[in-house]
Write a protein that holds these residues in place. Structure first.
Motif, PDB file in Angstrom:
ATOM      1  N   ILE A 107     -10.103  -4.660   6.647  1.00  0.00           N
ATOM      2  CA  ILE A 107     -10.697  -3.790   7.660  1.00  0.00           C
ATOM      3  C   ILE A 107     -10.659  -4.460   9.032  1.00  0.00           C
ATOM      4  O   ILE A 107     -10.427  -3.808  10.056  1.00  0.00           O
ATOM      5  CB  ILE A 107     -12.134  -3.404   7.258  1.00  0.00           C
ATOM      6  CG1 ILE A 107     -12.082  -2.488   6.027  1.00  0.00           C
ATOM      7  CG2 ILE A 107     -12.859  -2.697   8.391  1.00  0.00           C
ATOM      8  CD1 ILE A 107     -13.419  -2.139   5.452  1.00  0.00           C
ATOM      9  N   LEU A 108     -10.870  -5.774   9.070  1.00  0.00           N
ATOM     10  CA  LEU A 108     -10.751  -6.494  10.333  1.00  0.00           C
ATOM     11  C   LEU A 108      -9.340  -6.357  10.894  1.00  0.00           C
ATOM     12  O   LEU A 108      -9.150  -6.178  12.106  1.00  0.00           O
ATOM     13  CB  LEU A 108     -11.074  -7.981  10.125  1.00  0.00           C
ATOM     14  CG  LEU A 108     -12.509  -8.422  10.403  1.00  0.00           C
ATOM     15  CD1 LEU A 108     -12.691  -9.892  10.044  1.00  0.00           C
ATOM     16  CD2 LEU A 108     -12.878  -8.196  11.862  1.00  0.00           C
ATOM     17  N   MET A 109      -8.338  -6.432  10.016  1.00  0.00           N
ATOM     18  CA  MET A 109      -6.953  -6.273  10.463  1.00  0.00           C
ATOM     19  C   MET A 109      -6.721  -4.863  11.007  1.00  0.00           C
ATOM     20  O   MET A 109      -6.069  -4.683  12.037  1.00  0.00           O
ATOM     21  CB  MET A 109      -6.004  -6.577   9.306  1.00  0.00           C
ATOM     22  CG  MET A 109      -5.995  -8.048   8.892  1.00  0.00           C
ATOM     23  SD  MET A 109      -4.951  -8.354   7.430  1.00  0.00           S
ATOM     24  CE  MET A 109      -3.345  -7.945   8.099  1.00  0.00           C
ATOM     25  N   ALA A 162      -4.212   4.803   6.606  1.00  0.00           N
ATOM     26  CA  ALA A 162      -4.233   3.408   6.162  1.00  0.00           C
ATOM     27  C   ALA A 162      -5.641   3.002   5.753  1.00  0.00           C
ATOM     28  O   ALA A 162      -5.830   2.262   4.770  1.00  0.00           O
ATOM     29  CB  ALA A 162      -3.720   2.506   7.282  1.00  0.00           C
ATOM     30  N   LEU A 163      -6.626   3.494   6.480  1.00  0.00           N
ATOM     31  CA  LEU A 163      -8.023   3.183   6.147  1.00  0.00           C
ATOM     32  C   LEU A 163      -8.413   3.792   4.806  1.00  0.00           C
ATOM     33  O   LEU A 163      -9.088   3.152   3.992  1.00  0.00           O
ATOM     34  CB  LEU A 163      -8.946   3.682   7.259  1.00  0.00           C
ATOM     35  CG  LEU A 163     -10.444   3.523   7.028  1.00  0.00           C
ATOM     36  CD1 LEU A 163     -10.811   2.059   6.837  1.00  0.00           C
ATOM     37  CD2 LEU A 163     -11.225   4.119   8.193  1.00  0.00           C
ATOM     38  N   VAL A 164      -8.007   5.029   4.565  1.00  0.00           N
ATOM     39  CA  VAL A 164      -8.323   5.684   3.298  1.00  0.00           C
ATOM     40  C   VAL A 164      -7.797   4.851   2.123  1.00  0.00           C
ATOM     41  O   VAL A 164      -8.493   4.698   1.106  1.00  0.00           O
ATOM     42  CB  VAL A 164      -7.736   7.114   3.268  1.00  0.00           C
ATOM     43  CG1 VAL A 164      -7.766   7.681   1.839  1.00  0.00           C
ATOM     44  CG2 VAL A 164      -8.510   8.016   4.215  1.00  0.00           C
ATOM     45  N   GLU A 165      -6.606   4.282   2.265  1.00  0.00           N
ATOM     46  CA  GLU A 165      -6.031   3.473   1.178  1.00  0.00           C
ATOM     47  C   GLU A 165      -6.871   2.223   0.921  1.00  0.00           C
ATOM     48  O   GLU A 165      -7.068   1.826  -0.231  1.00  0.00           O
ATOM     49  CB  GLU A 165      -4.593   3.084   1.521  1.00  0.00           C
ATOM     50  CG  GLU A 165      -3.633   4.260   1.531  1.00  0.00           C
ATOM     51  CD  GLU A 165      -3.672   5.054   0.237  1.00  0.00           C
ATOM     52  OE1 GLU A 165      -3.597   4.428  -0.845  1.00  0.00           O
ATOM     53  OE2 GLU A 165      -3.804   6.285   0.297  1.00  0.00           O
ATOM     54  N   VAL A 166      -7.395   1.615   1.984  1.00  0.00           N
ATOM     55  CA  VAL A 166      -8.248   0.429   1.813  1.00  0.00           C
ATOM     56  C   VAL A 166      -9.563   0.806   1.136  1.00  0.00           C
ATOM     57  O   VAL A 166     -10.030   0.141   0.221  1.00  0.00           O
ATOM     58  CB  VAL A 166      -8.521  -0.240   3.184  1.00  0.00           C
ATOM     59  CG1 VAL A 166      -9.559  -1.358   3.038  1.00  0.00           C
ATOM     60  CG2 VAL A 166      -7.234  -0.793   3.775  1.00  0.00           C
TER      61      VAL A 166
END
Length: 431
Positions: A167-169, A180-184
């Protein structure tokens, strides 16, 4: 003190042998170490609620009431020597807001000595140098930790989870998008559960049911909010909220959520052409008190003493009290560590300089926004620290007015139940 120097305040202390009163100049710090040396007793301030109850008695609040207090054989009175130079003192007790006019003749039989320290004295003895030098000095002085080549390696902090690192990246990647956030989020069960609970919270009032991670992130919360809340809670969960902080203080997570929400809402009311990024304002508010957790983690014995100093000096700058007791402030250590973890510079600077209106760096709007939000919440009893007035000039620099600020606070207070429910969700994420 005041223009004539005759303003003073009264503090009620106690130990196993009974109660003691201390009288000192109004704007100075009651130095407990000086009290202990003068009396030979480990006196501590009573709880704020107990002071309010004691001084709120009808028999105490009159002029004759103070005379009785000052002459009770079982309630010794200590007087700072600086109070003796005035024929009359205007005395205040901050918790009950009781005031008396006291003739110096009433103090002649009291024990006299140097009880107080003022802000200039504290500033003169504060360690000099950049933040890392000051933090290193405090760690060496007050802990048994061995300073290693990298200071952050010696603080004994838990390591970041892989999800937090991802998340920091994302937070630092200008090309990152919501997909991309949803995948994390989807591959981390704990974060997935938190995101779903946030999206269902009454505070965000999502229309219809929230049935999936995609729905929660894309339709209800959005990229900025999920990233910022996930980072804020991850940082907070790395450290335990102390149970031995100042009695009667605002709970850590309630203070953080209110400050985040108010910072974001004030930000949205700043004219578009000068408006900071609301997401970064929110994250700054959520993490504004992170250094408090670090002080408790690094300096346990001194933190307990710090709590007593704060209780004894509710009118005094928290930064100055921390410099007096630990030689480093929560803003210094919090801002430095978040910077070393590569959080956005806007966030790190606003946290580090949130009490410094003289800051003239490029992130001034974020600094002033956090300064204003924190002080507005202090006025409502929703943030720790002395109540201070906010100048119209500071608000004008942000493109705000006192009326808009007051309206924004009231809007949040109208949502108090929903904010407290959201706070409970964030606290629950620590388990």
């Amino acid at each position: 003190m005041g223009h004539d120097g005759s303003l003073a305040r009264l503090v009620l202390m106690h130990d196993k042998d009974g109660k003691v009163l201390a009288l000192l100049p109004a704007t100075t710090l009651l130095n407990l170490a000086n009290v202990w040396k003068l009396t030979g007793r480990q006196l501590q301030p009573v709880k704020g609620a107990d002071a309010e109850r004691f001084f709120g008695q009808d028999a105490v609040q009159s002029q004759s009431g103070f005379r009785k207090l000052a002459t009770l054989p079982l309630l010794p009175l200590l007087v700072d020597e600086r109070c003796l130079q005035y024929p009359t003192l205007q005395v205040n007790e901050p918790y009950s807001k009781t005031t008396w006019e006291v003739a110096a003749s009433l103090l002649s039989d009291a024990s006299h000595g140097k009880l107080a320290t003022d802000a200039d004295e504290i500033a003169l003895q504060a360690p000099q140098g950049d933040d890392e030098t000051v933090i290193t000095s405090a760690v060496k002085k007050f802990t048994k930790l061995r300073i290693q080549q990298r200071l952050e390696d010696t603080l004994g902090l838990p390591s970041m989870s892989p999800t937090t690192q991802k998340i920091l990246m994302l937070r630092s990647d200008p090309e990152a998008d919501v997909h991309a956030l949803v995948e994390v989020v989807r591959v981390d069960p704990s974060l997935s559960a938190q995101v779903m609970s946030w999206a269902a919270s009454p505070y965000y009032a999502a229309p219809g049911d929230v049935n999936s991670i995609d729905d929660a992130v894309i339709r209800v919360l959005g990229f900025e909010l999920v990233v910022n809340m996930a980072l804020g809670t991850a940082m907070g969960q790395m450290l335990t909220v102390p149970t031995n902080g100042p009695r009667g203080g605002t709970p850590y997570w309630l203070q953080s959520v209110y400050c985040a929400a108010l910072s974001e809402q004030l930000c949205k009311k700043i004219p578009q052409e000068q408006r900071p990024k609301p997401g970064l304002a929110y994250l700054s508010g959520l993490l504004h008190n992170f250094g408090y957790l670090l002080l408790a983690h690094l300096f346990p014995p001194q933190f307990a003493l710090l709590a007593r100093y704060i209780e004894a000096n509710p009118h005094f700058s928290l930064e100055a009290i921390e410099q007096q007791v630990i030689n480093v402030t929560r803003e210094q250590i919090g801002g430095w560590l978040l910077s070393s973890w590569t959080l956005p510079e806007e966030v790190c600077d606003s946290i580090r300089y949130q009490n410094h209106l003289e800051y003239d760096g490029e992130h001034g709007p974020y600094v002033k926004l956090l300064y204003v939000a924190n002080r507005l919440l202090r006025q409502q009893g929703l943030s720790d620290g002395p109540v201070e007035q906010i100048s119209d000039e500071v608000l004008a620099d942000l493109g705000l007015s006192a009326e808009v600020a007051a309206e924004t606070v009231q809007e949040l207070l109208n949502d108090d139940a929903a904010i407290r429910e959201l706070t409970a969700l964030l606290e629950g994420g620590q388990s």
